[in-house]
Enzyme design. Structure first.
Site, PDB file in Angstrom:
ATOM      1  N   ARG A 257       0.874  -1.177   0.000  1.00  0.00           N
ATOM      2  CA  ARG A 257       0.000   0.000   0.000  1.00  0.00           C
ATOM      3  C   ARG A 257       0.905   1.219   0.000  1.00  0.00           C
ATOM      4  O   ARG A 257       1.446   1.590   1.028  1.00  0.00           O
ATOM      5  CB  ARG A 257      -0.878  -0.033   1.259  1.00  0.00           C
ATOM      6  CG  ARG A 257      -2.090   0.879   1.217  1.00  0.00           C
ATOM      7  CD  ARG A 257      -2.701   1.025   2.605  1.00  0.00           C
ATOM      8  NE  ARG A 257      -1.936   1.959   3.392  1.00  0.00           N
ATOM      9  CZ  ARG A 257      -1.790   1.900   4.712  1.00  0.00           C
ATOM     10  NH1 ARG A 257      -2.350   0.952   5.412  1.00  0.00           N
ATOM     11  NH2 ARG A 257      -1.060   2.805   5.346  1.00  0.00           N
ATOM     12  N   HIS A 261      -3.857   4.592   4.356  1.00  0.00           N
ATOM     13  CA  HIS A 261      -4.946   3.609   4.349  1.00  0.00           C
ATOM     14  C   HIS A 261      -6.192   4.217   3.705  1.00  0.00           C
ATOM     15  O   HIS A 261      -6.739   3.692   2.749  1.00  0.00           O
ATOM     16  CB  HIS A 261      -5.258   3.151   5.771  1.00  0.00           C
ATOM     17  CG  HIS A 261      -6.539   2.379   5.867  1.00  0.00           C
ATOM     18  ND1 HIS A 261      -6.678   1.119   5.334  1.00  0.00           N
ATOM     19  CD2 HIS A 261      -7.752   2.698   6.387  1.00  0.00           C
ATOM     20  CE1 HIS A 261      -7.920   0.697   5.537  1.00  0.00           C
ATOM     21  NE2 HIS A 261      -8.582   1.635   6.170  1.00  0.00           N
ATOM     22  N   TYR A 270       2.994   5.440  12.017  1.00  0.00           N
ATOM     23  CA  TYR A 270       3.336   4.050  12.327  1.00  0.00           C
ATOM     24  C   TYR A 270       4.323   3.364  11.374  1.00  0.00           C
ATOM     25  O   TYR A 270       4.694   2.230  11.601  1.00  0.00           O
ATOM     26  CB  TYR A 270       2.061   3.214  12.418  1.00  0.00           C
ATOM     27  CG  TYR A 270       1.146   3.337  11.206  1.00  0.00           C
ATOM     28  CD1 TYR A 270       1.411   2.630  10.046  1.00  0.00           C
ATOM     29  CD2 TYR A 270       0.032   4.165  11.228  1.00  0.00           C
ATOM     30  CE1 TYR A 270       0.584   2.743   8.941  1.00  0.00           C
ATOM     31  CE2 TYR A 270      -0.807   4.295  10.125  1.00  0.00           C
ATOM     32  CZ  TYR A 270      -0.533   3.579   8.991  1.00  0.00           C
ATOM     33  OH  TYR A 270      -1.335   3.696   7.899  1.00  0.00           O
TER      34      TYR A 270
HETATM   35  C1  LIG Z   1     -15.168  -6.101  10.068  1.00  0.00           C
HETATM   36  C2  LIG Z   1     -14.387  -4.846   9.960  1.00  0.00           C
HETATM   37  N1  LIG Z   1     -13.597  -4.468  10.971  1.00  0.00           N
HETATM   38  C3  LIG Z   1     -12.900  -3.317  10.903  1.00  0.00           C
HETATM   39  C4  LIG Z   1     -12.992  -2.521   9.822  1.00  0.00           C
HETATM   40  C5  LIG Z   1     -12.219  -1.204   9.774  1.00  0.00           C
HETATM   41  N2  LIG Z   1     -11.146  -1.316   8.793  1.00  0.00           N
HETATM   42  C6  LIG Z   1     -11.329  -0.914   7.531  1.00  0.00           C
HETATM   43  S1  LIG Z   1     -10.057  -1.299   6.564  1.00  0.00           S
HETATM   44  C7  LIG Z   1      -9.183  -1.979   7.819  1.00  0.00           C
HETATM   45  C8  LIG Z   1      -7.856  -2.606   7.548  1.00  0.00           C
HETATM   46  C9  LIG Z   1      -7.939  -3.644   6.492  1.00  0.00           C
HETATM   47  O1  LIG Z   1      -6.699  -4.166   6.179  1.00  0.00           O
HETATM   48  P1  LIG Z   1      -6.505  -5.196   4.996  1.00  0.00           P
HETATM   49  O2  LIG Z   1      -7.525  -6.278   5.071  1.00  0.00           O
HETATM   50  O3  LIG Z   1      -5.091  -5.598   5.000  1.00  0.00           O
HETATM   51  O4  LIG Z   1      -6.844  -4.378   3.699  1.00  0.00           O
HETATM   52  P2  LIG Z   1      -6.118  -3.066   3.138  1.00  0.00           P
HETATM   53  O5  LIG Z   1      -6.851  -1.905   3.699  1.00  0.00           O
HETATM   54  O6  LIG Z   1      -4.695  -3.119   3.562  1.00  0.00           O
HETATM   55  O7  LIG Z   1      -6.284  -3.144   1.672  1.00  0.00           O
HETATM   56  C10 LIG Z   1      -9.914  -1.887   8.998  1.00  0.00           C
HETATM   57  C11 LIG Z   1      -9.458  -2.372  10.302  1.00  0.00           C
HETATM   58  C12 LIG Z   1     -13.840  -2.939   8.787  1.00  0.00           C
HETATM   59  N3  LIG Z   1     -14.001  -2.217   7.670  1.00  0.00           N
HETATM   60  N4  LIG Z   1     -14.521  -4.106   8.868  1.00  0.00           N
END
Ligand SMILES: Cc1ncc(C[n+]2csc(CCOP(=O)(O)OP(=O)(O)O)c2C)c(N)n1
Ligand SMILES: [Mg+2]
Lengths: 356, 326
Positions: A257, A261, A270
């Site tokens: 990424r 985020h 971080y």
């Molecule tokens: C069930 C759930 N818990 C928490 C969140 C909040 N949240 C959104 S994105 C994220 C991180 C996701 O990381 P990853 O799966 O690695 O995907 P990336 O964003 O890196 O593409 C979080 C904690 C959410 N959208 N859904």
């Protein structure tokens, strides 16, 4: 009773185009030049769209949004391996994949501008909307695949999620279902090394995400997710197997990424800038361009033409978004149920009295 | 004491309670190094280490499930769910176990945990980042559901929640996180759970609200008082479950009129229960039908239309004026 090894497993890694754009001739998929050019075009359109969305967000023209910069190959090339009849079940970091599916650029603008109208495409019936609840879309992919199989259709489902989402119960449960049902589905995990601020080291204690496929009894591999050729080849083979009735596959696409985020996030809190700088050298678009140039398929003139074409496409999408005409205030009441509900008829009247 | 926002007040309560009680720990997604996506847990990991400010892997059911285990074994976990829209993944464990352990084992095993989560709309967010679903939790016997509305009450109620011997769902109105600062006392005093708070006393009408809606309602009341010269009693419900029947009844008996302002959707929201309590305890004192201003029974619209779902100044004003004029 002897103690003995009863099973042994390997996890393989695939890279075809290295970070300098050097191709492994033995592994190189034999793709027609149009397909290669289209792959580049998809990734470039996604990159430029993300850049424009970021700009729009800073100007307050859309709300909080995630971009996919750096991950264009891992969703874009995967989607380009799909057949016409396949389904796309994504989360929210597959801008290139959605573009490869034919989604128009004003759709994400509408979504991030606060309009449900961005969630569907009349002409792309097998493209599911964004899934924001992490991992929740993966069981849907399994069910869609099951239904197709039950009807005897030759179609497969391509599903996406991130490294963090692969920790959710829904994700694990879905992989088990998929394997037990031999469902024609392919799971691409875009492992971009971060889930907001959470690094892989705190997300899991497994060496790879790919190896979870072994636990559930399905073929699995890790690919260089910034190598469009590797992503394409792995996904194509997996989808072909799925359509032949050979069951699901798990593909872990290693990527990064490159930016925040979402626009509400500050990665400085971080992670180090050096890490992102390191990954810049592995940019999926740069290396693919070198590859195309090496094949004499690309030059500066073509690049300039493509940039101009993309700019016009994005400008048109922005214009569509800014003039969005179907802005119907009481739209929420149109689609709560497929049948009329008396209390909602009453509530709609009150809503309309005050809505603006 | 300097003026603090609700974010700072909650952060301070966590700092103080972790300092004071070694069994308290915080856990959740991105709560450590990042200090939480809203910075509620800022500095806790630096101060108390990774073992007491745990960045968990991404799985809500395992967050609450493991917190239940910690609580059974002597810790007091304060777990953060990043947005209430993802808290439904905790419902299985909450209803099936957190809420039941005490009763199931006749008090032998107890679950003193706090599940914190930001909720509510008005922040131009993506889907699942704006709803108000306090009813899910309030409708779980064995769980207390608390919604603070100001920095000071957030501080005191959170201390109360952490010290409470049972599971508490602590829903934080994210719209009020940084909306204003207030003069603040950080004296470590907890507020008793289960009590509503009289924000201002009055004699002509009772208005009841909670969370972010309380502030919008306060503005309306200022105008109504200016315009009509009436005396309004404003109640901050604070505790959705258990609900403070006494304070509500006492107030309505005095004023004879009541309006409830709720951000959540209409059907079976807390307002429904408040009206039932008025019916049970103060019906014969009413001089006008009780009105409620609520969200509609629709899926929370994306932000282009969400303002029409959240009770507006205009709707609240109309409801109060109509009830006064009845
Ligand atoms: C069930 C759930 N818990 C928490 C969140 C909040 N949240 C959104 S994105 C994220 C991180 C996701 O990381 P990853 O799966 O690695 O995907 P990336 O964003 O890196 O593409 C979080 C904690 C959410 N959208 N859904
Ligand atoms: Mg990730």
């Amino acid at each position: 009773m002897p103690s003995k090894v009863i099973a042994r497993f390997d996890v393989s890694y695939l890279q075809i185009l290295d970070e300098n754009g050097k191709v492994d001739k033995g592994l190189e998929p034999k793709l027609p030049r149009e397909k290669l050019l289209e792959m580049y075009r998809v990734m470039m359109r996604a990159r430029r769209l993300d850049e424009r969305l970021l700009k729009m967000q800073r100007q307050g023209r859309v709300g909080t949004l995630p971009v996919s910069v750096g991950q264009e190959a891992s969703s874009g090339a995967a989607a380009m391996a799909m057949a016409e009849e396949d389904w796309f079940v994504g989360s929210y970091r597959e801008v290139a994949g959605r573009i490869a599916m034919g989604e128009e650029m004003h759709k994400p603008m509408l979504i991030y501008g606060g309009f449900e109208e961005g969630n569907y495409n009349e002409d792309i019936p097998r493209l599911l909307p964004l899934a924001v609840i992490l991992g929740s879309q993966i069981p849907h992919a399994v069910g869609i695949a099951y239904a197709s199989k039950l009807r005897g259709e030759k179609s497969a489902v391509l599903a996406f999620n991130g490294d963090g989402a692969a920790s959710e119960g829904d994700w694990h449960e879905a992989l088990n279902f998929a394997s037990v049902w031999k469902s024609p589905s392919v799971f691409v995990v875009q492992n971009n090394h971060w889930a907001i601020s959470t690094p892989l080291s705190k997300q899991m204690n497994s060496e790879t995400i790919a190896q979870r496929g072994i636990a559930y009894g399905m073929p699995c591999l890790q690919v260089d997710g910034n190598d469009a050729l590797a992503v394409y080849k792995a996904t194509k083979e997996a989808l072909d197997r799925a359509r032949k009735g050979e069951g699901p596959t798990l593909i872990e696409a290693l990527t990064y990424r490159m930016l925040m985020h979402t626009t509400a996030d500050d990665p400085k809190k971080y992670r180090s800038d050096e890490e992102a700088e390191e990954w810049k050298k592995r940019d999926p678009i740069t290396r693919f361009k070198i590859y195309l140039q090496g094949k004499k398929l690309w030059n500066d003139k073509k690049e300039a033409e493509l940039e101009e074409e993309i700019k016009q496409e994005i400008d048109a999408a922005v214009k569509y978004y800014e003039n969005f005409k179907e802005f119907k205030l009481d739209q929420p009441f149109d689609h709560q149920f497929g049948t009329e509900v008396a209390s909602l008829v009453e509530q709609r009247a009150e809503y309309n009295k005050y809505a603006r | 004491m300097p003026k603090l926002t609700m974010v700072q007040a909650i952060n301070l309560a966590l700092h103080q309670e972790m300092e004071k009680d070694e069994s308290v720990l915080v856990m959740g997604q991105d709560i450590g190094k990042n200090g939480g996506v809203f910075r509620l847990t800022d500095g806790l990991q630096d101060k108390f280490g990774e073992d007491r400010a745990i960045d968990t892997p991404l799985a809500e059911s395992a967050i609450i499930g493991s917190a239940i285990g910690m609580a059974i074994n002597g810790l007091k976990p304060v777990a953060e769910i990043q947005f209430s829209g993802f808290s439904y993944l905790t419902l299985g464990q909450l209803e099936g176990n957190a809420a039941r352990f005490r009763n199931r084992t006749l008090g032998k095993f107890t679950v003193p945990l706090v599940l914190r989560m930001p909720f509510g709309g008005g922040v131009r967010a993506l889907e699942h980042h704006s709803e108000s679903k306090e009813t899910y939790y309030a409708h779980t016997a064995g769980v207390k559901t608390i919604i603070p509305s100001t920095p000071q009450t957030a501080y005191r109620l959170l201390l109360g929640a952490i010290r409470d011997p049972d599971p508490v769902v602590f829903m934080e109105p994210k719209h009020s996180y940084r909306a204003f600062k207030e003069e603040f006392e950080a004296d470590g005093e907890a507020m008793e759970l289960g009590k509503a708070r009289i924000v201002q006393e009055g004699t002509d009408i009772t208005v009841i609200s909670w969370g972010a809606m309380l502030h919008r309602t306060e503005k309306v009341i200022e105008d109504v008082v200016d315009k009509h010269g009436v005396s309004v009693e404003l109640i901050d419900l604070q505790s959705i479950a258990p609900m403070d029947a006494q304070t509500i009844a006492d107030s309505v008996k005095k004023t004879g009129r009541a309006v409830i302002v709720q951000e959540a959707q209409k059907t079976l929201g807390p307002a429904s229960e408040i009206i039932s309590l008025i019916n049970d305890n103060a019906l014969m004192y009413l001089e006008a039908p009780v009105k409620r201003v609520t969200g509609y029974d629709i899926v929370m619209p994306y932000f282009a239309r969400e303002n029409n779902q959240i009770p507006s100044i205009e709707r609240i004003t109309d409801a109060i004026e109509e009830t006064l004029a009845f």
